[in-house]
Motif scaffolding. Structure first.
Motif, PDB file in Angstrom:
ATOM      1  N   GLY A 151       0.786  -1.230   0.000  1.00  0.00           N
ATOM      2  CA  GLY A 151       0.000   0.000   0.000  1.00  0.00           C
ATOM      3  C   GLY A 151       0.816   1.277   0.000  1.00  0.00           C
ATOM      4  N   ASP A 166      -1.965   4.367   0.093  1.00  0.00           N
ATOM      5  CA  ASP A 166      -3.317   4.265  -0.439  1.00  0.00           C
ATOM      6  C   ASP A 166      -3.593   2.771  -0.560  1.00  0.00           C
ATOM      7  OD1 ASP A 166      -5.541   3.991  -2.325  1.00  0.00           O
ATOM      8  OD2 ASP A 166      -5.246   6.114  -2.735  1.00  0.00           O
ATOM      9  N   PRO A 167      -4.668   2.283   0.030  1.00  0.00           N
ATOM     10  CA  PRO A 167      -4.924   0.843  -0.026  1.00  0.00           C
ATOM     11  C   PRO A 167      -5.067   0.309  -1.449  1.00  0.00           C
ATOM     12  CG  PRO A 167      -6.812   2.008   0.920  1.00  0.00           C
ATOM     13  CD  PRO A 167      -5.701   3.001   0.764  1.00  0.00           C
ATOM     14  N   SER A 168      -5.451   1.158  -2.385  1.00  0.00           N
ATOM     15  CA  SER A 168      -5.599   0.701  -3.774  1.00  0.00           C
ATOM     16  C   SER A 168      -4.263   0.340  -4.408  1.00  0.00           C
ATOM     17  CB  SER A 168      -6.316   1.757  -4.629  1.00  0.00           C
ATOM     18  OG  SER A 168      -5.488   2.890  -4.817  1.00  0.00           O
ATOM     19  N   TYR A 169      -3.172   0.859  -3.877  1.00  0.00           N
ATOM     20  CA  TYR A 169      -1.853   0.519  -4.421  1.00  0.00           C
ATOM     21  C   TYR A 169      -1.548  -0.970  -4.230  1.00  0.00           C
ATOM     22  CZ  TYR A 169      -0.904   5.602  -4.236  1.00  0.00           C
ATOM     23  OH  TYR A 169      -0.943   6.966  -4.380  1.00  0.00           O
ATOM     24  N   THR A 171      -3.436  -3.492  -4.592  1.00  0.00           N
ATOM     25  CA  THR A 171      -4.048  -4.320  -5.637  1.00  0.00           C
ATOM     26  C   THR A 171      -3.768  -3.793  -7.040  1.00  0.00           C
ATOM     27  OG1 THR A 171      -6.128  -3.113  -5.383  1.00  0.00           O
ATOM     28  CG2 THR A 171      -5.901  -5.181  -4.164  1.00  0.00           C
ATOM     29  N   GLY A 172      -3.640  -2.484  -7.178  1.00  0.00           N
ATOM     30  CA  GLY A 172      -3.460  -1.901  -8.501  1.00  0.00           C
ATOM     31  C   GLY A 172      -2.055  -1.476  -8.829  1.00  0.00           C
TER      32      GLY A 172
END
Length: 181
Positions: A151, A166-169, A171-172
């Motif tokens: 993250g 950022d928690p989206s980091y 997975t993305g």
């Protein structure tokens, strides 16, 4: 995550203001002796030298957003398992501190140069509670090589130390780095 419930409970307690935490074993190795993880009082712990490079500080992450604190504690534990110590040289800043730093850079270097290293408070992720300046350099490189897996992503080409959560980091992956702030 094996310790997900612990992280969730800890994050909830921090958010509620019940406790303030700081990174334990991963960042408290001093003179080769490991100290256990700690939970400190609401006052936090005083800044202390980074155990692997005393020219940097290892600061309490307690002002950061609860999810960022949890992610920081998780990644310091993972890094320690790989023999890497991450020091939080700078994390949460309040708006006044950020403004003073920005104005100091403007006085010293001019507005154009200042804007490439320090953002005004309304644009700073340190003020938002989701940025970490990681030291020493080898530790920052370890975190960068994770490519957002935990993250945390390096955001600027000119600041090897600056990471944002950022928690989206996780997975993305990391967004493209910007040349500077």
């Amino acid at each position: 995550m094996r310790y997900g419930w612990v992280a969730t409970a800890l994050g909830t307690a921090v958010a509620a203001g019940v406790i303030t935490v700081f990174a334990g074993q991963a960042v408290t190795r001093v003179s080769g002796s490991a100290q256990p993880a700690h939970i400190s009082s609401a006052a936090g712990h005083p800044d202390r030298p980074c155990p692997v490079d005393g020219t940097y500080q290892d600061k309490d992450p307690s002002g950061m957003k609860p999810a960022a604190i949890t992610a920081w504690l998780d990644v310091t534990r993972i890094a320690a398992g790989e023999g890497v110590t991450l020091c939080l040289h700078d994390g949460k800043r309040d708006a006044e501190q950020q403004r003073a730093e920005f104005e100091d850079y403007v006085r010293k270097y001019g507005a154009e140069v200042a804007a490439t290293y320090v953002l005004p408070p309304e644009r700073s992720m340190h003020v938002q509670g989701t940025a970490a300046d990681v030291q020493p350099r080898a530790s920052a490189q370890w975190l960068e090589q994770s490519r957002g897996k935990y993250g945390w992503c390096r955001r600027y080409d000119n600041e090897f130390w600056h990471f944002e959560y950022d928690p989206s980091y996780a997975t993305g992956g990391c967004p493209a780095r910007q040349p500077h702030a």
